[in-house]
Write a protein that holds these residues in place. Structure first.
Motif, PDB file in Angstrom:
ATOM      1  N   ASN A   1       1.368  -7.036   2.007  1.00 21.65           N
ATOM      2  CA  ASN A   1       1.597  -5.742   2.659  1.00 21.65           C
ATOM      3  C   ASN A   1       2.578  -5.803   3.827  1.00 21.65           C
ATOM      4  OD1 ASN A   1      -0.099  -4.279   0.930  1.00 21.65           O
ATOM      5  ND2 ASN A   1      -1.897  -4.875   2.112  1.00 21.65           N
TER       6      ASN A   1
ATOM      7  N   TYR B   1       6.515  -5.744   5.280  1.00 24.72           N
ATOM      8  CA  TYR B   1       7.815  -5.162   4.926  1.00 24.72           C
ATOM      9  C   TYR B   1       8.868  -5.820   5.805  1.00 24.72           C
ATOM     10  CZ  TYR B   1      11.694  -2.033   4.122  1.00 24.72           C
ATOM     11  OH  TYR B   1      12.935  -1.532   3.792  1.00 24.72           O
TER      12      TYR B   1
ATOM     13  N   ILE C   1      13.154  -8.144  -0.182  1.00 24.94           N
ATOM     14  CA  ILE C   1      12.105  -7.580  -1.046  1.00 24.94           C
ATOM     15  C   ILE C   1      11.366  -8.670  -1.815  1.00 24.94           C
ATOM     16  CG2 ILE C   1      13.198  -5.323  -1.281  1.00 24.94           C
ATOM     17  CD1 ILE C   1      13.915  -6.094  -4.165  1.00 24.94           C
TER      18      ILE C   1
ATOM     19  N   MET D   1       8.052  -9.018  -0.335  1.00 25.25           N
ATOM     20  CA  MET D   1       7.109  -7.907  -0.462  1.00 25.25           C
ATOM     21  C   MET D   1       6.097  -8.238  -1.552  1.00 25.25           C
ATOM     22  SD  MET D   1       9.782  -4.696  -0.353  1.00 25.25           S
ATOM     23  CE  MET D   1       8.558  -3.401  -0.288  1.00 25.25           C
TER      24      MET D   1
ATOM     25  N   ARG E   1       9.030  -3.802  -5.894  1.00 21.64           N
ATOM     26  CA  ARG E   1       9.851  -4.960  -6.242  1.00 21.64           C
ATOM     27  C   ARG E   1      10.042  -5.197  -7.724  1.00 21.64           C
ATOM     28  NH1 ARG E   1       7.616 -10.392  -4.389  1.00 21.64           N
ATOM     29  NH2 ARG E   1       7.180 -11.079  -6.506  1.00 21.64           N
TER      30      ARG E   1
ATOM     31  N   TYR F   1       3.244   1.837   2.987  1.00 20.83           N
ATOM     32  CA  TYR F   1       2.080   1.361   2.236  1.00 20.83           C
ATOM     33  C   TYR F   1       0.805   2.161   2.517  1.00 20.83           C
ATOM     34  CZ  TYR F   1       4.999  -2.832   1.697  1.00 20.83           C
ATOM     35  OH  TYR F   1       6.029  -3.703   1.425  1.00 20.83           O
TER      36      TYR F   1
END
Length: 394
Positions: free
Chosen positions: A132, A134, A142, A145, A151, A361
């Protein structure tokens, strides 16, 4: 005549099916003004960018002065450019243990630099990030992530990336002699402003040291005073090996950086030569703006007002529809019953002249991250608008 709105939709690549479509013609201090003359109180600072407000006079003056001297000269690292040198020296004086900085254009680029530096310096390949988290939107960022929704469309991503759980010390067993570095936020911003449990970050740092892995901290959203110290890691007695910064760094101008010890950073200069290179990173105008921003933050003592402003926001936002307020300093998340209710309240706030937002999120939470320079009266006004908007919806 084709309107700006139509041209925007026709010629600018869109990042969502429903952009906000506010047409802003000017910004000053904590306010944005649209094409119709309507003013909006900016309570998110362009996502933690405008830490000292829009068009701060010190930043504007520094930009104008530098433009009159020179703009782009040569790719990063070849010429001695005073704005870069002054900014690096000032940053190094404020971050013991980190005395060398590499300037880039954004937070995502800073994270890519962290990955390269960690792999090059340690000779290891594995990178650990937190679930979780960023860290940006380049392919490297990414890859850090954990959320497959964001992704999966871009596979294959970087190999040898794995995840630990933020605030879960039992997951730290993944940190071993194969790990080049662990990258973590001090506060998980896009997860809905999740603050660290006592001793989690210290346990993480200790485990990294034991395993010989580098401890890298992402201060892209929390940096430059947002939590009440210049960097959030300073509240937790931490000593990162590498730091990534951006957003609030440039006073509204595009700039980011990653920093480490001079010994560590030196490895990017040979085998191969030009181990990391950028054309516009460390742009002199952006560096001049960043220096002015940082100088204002440390000389004005505005960071020392953050705790009191946080307390005022928490005190004024007393409504039964608010389930929880999480966060630290002027990076806060207000939680509502559902994502649908939160989006309706956000839209009502905008209609009433207050800019707020949600989190990547956790769409049940509203983002509150005003400029650090916001006044007591502006905070009260924002809280009144927010309360009014909640009443209209809830």
């Amino acid at each position: 005549m084709i309107s700006q709105r139509q041209l925007f939709l026709q010629h600018l690549a869109q990042t969502s099916p429903a952009p906000m479509m506010l047409e802003i013609v000017s910004a000053e201090g904590c306010y944005l003004t649209d094409v119709n003359g309507k003013k909006y109180l900016d309570f998110i600072s362009g996502i933690s960018v405008s830490n000292i407000g829009h068009r701060h006079p010190d930043v504007v003056a520094a930009v104008k002065e530098q433009v009159d001297l020179y703009m782009h000269l040569m790719v990063y690292g070849e010429y001695i450019q005073s704005p870069q040198v002054k900014l690096a020296q000032l940053l190094a004086s404020l971050t013991p243990g980190i005395d060398s900085y590499y300037f880039v254009n954004s937070g995502s680029e800073a994270i890519d630099g962290v990955i390269k530096l960690a792999r090059r310096f340690t000779g290891r390949k594995k990178i650990l990030a937190c679930t979780n988290a960023y860290h940006g939107s380049t392919l490297g960022a990414i890859s850090l992530m954990s959320n497959e929704y964001f992704r999966s469309a871009y596979h294959p991503l970087l190999p040898e990336v794995d995840f630990i759980e933020f605030n879960n010390t039992s997951s730290l067993t993944k940190i071993d002699a194969t790990v080049a570095c662990v990258i973590t936020e001090v506060i998980q911003a896009e997860a809905g402003v999740i603050t660290p449990e006592p001793d989690f970050l210290n346990a993480l740092q200790k485990k990294c040291k034991t395993a010989g892995a580098l401890f890298a901290i992402d201060e892209i959203q929390t940096g430059f005073g947002r939590t009440g110290t210049l960097f959030a890691f300073m509240k937790h007695s931490l000593q990162p090996d590498i730091i990534a910064i951006a957003k609030g760094m440039g006073g509204g101008m595009p700039i980011g950086a990653f920093g480490a010890s001079k010994n560590m950073m030196q490895c990017l200069s040979d085998n191969p030569v030009l181990g990391h290179i950028t054309t516009f990173g460390g742009h002199p105008v952006s560096c001049a703006a960043a220096y002015a921003t940082l100088n204002f933050l440390i000389t004005s003592k505005i960071i020392e007002t953050v705790a009191a402003k946080e307390k005022l926001i928490r005190t004024r936002l007393n409504h039964p529809a608010i389930k929880n307020i999480s966060g630290d300093g002027l990076l806060l998340a207000v939680q509502f019953e559902s994502a649908e209710q939160n989006h309706r309240i956000i839209n009502e706030c905008i209609a009433n002249g207050l800019i707020t937002d949600w989190f990547l999120y956790d769409e049940t939470k509203m983002r509150l991250a005003p400029p650090l320079t916001i006044s007591t009266e502006e905070i009260k006004s924002a809280c009144n608008i927010l309360t009014k908007s909640i009443n209209s919806v809830a």
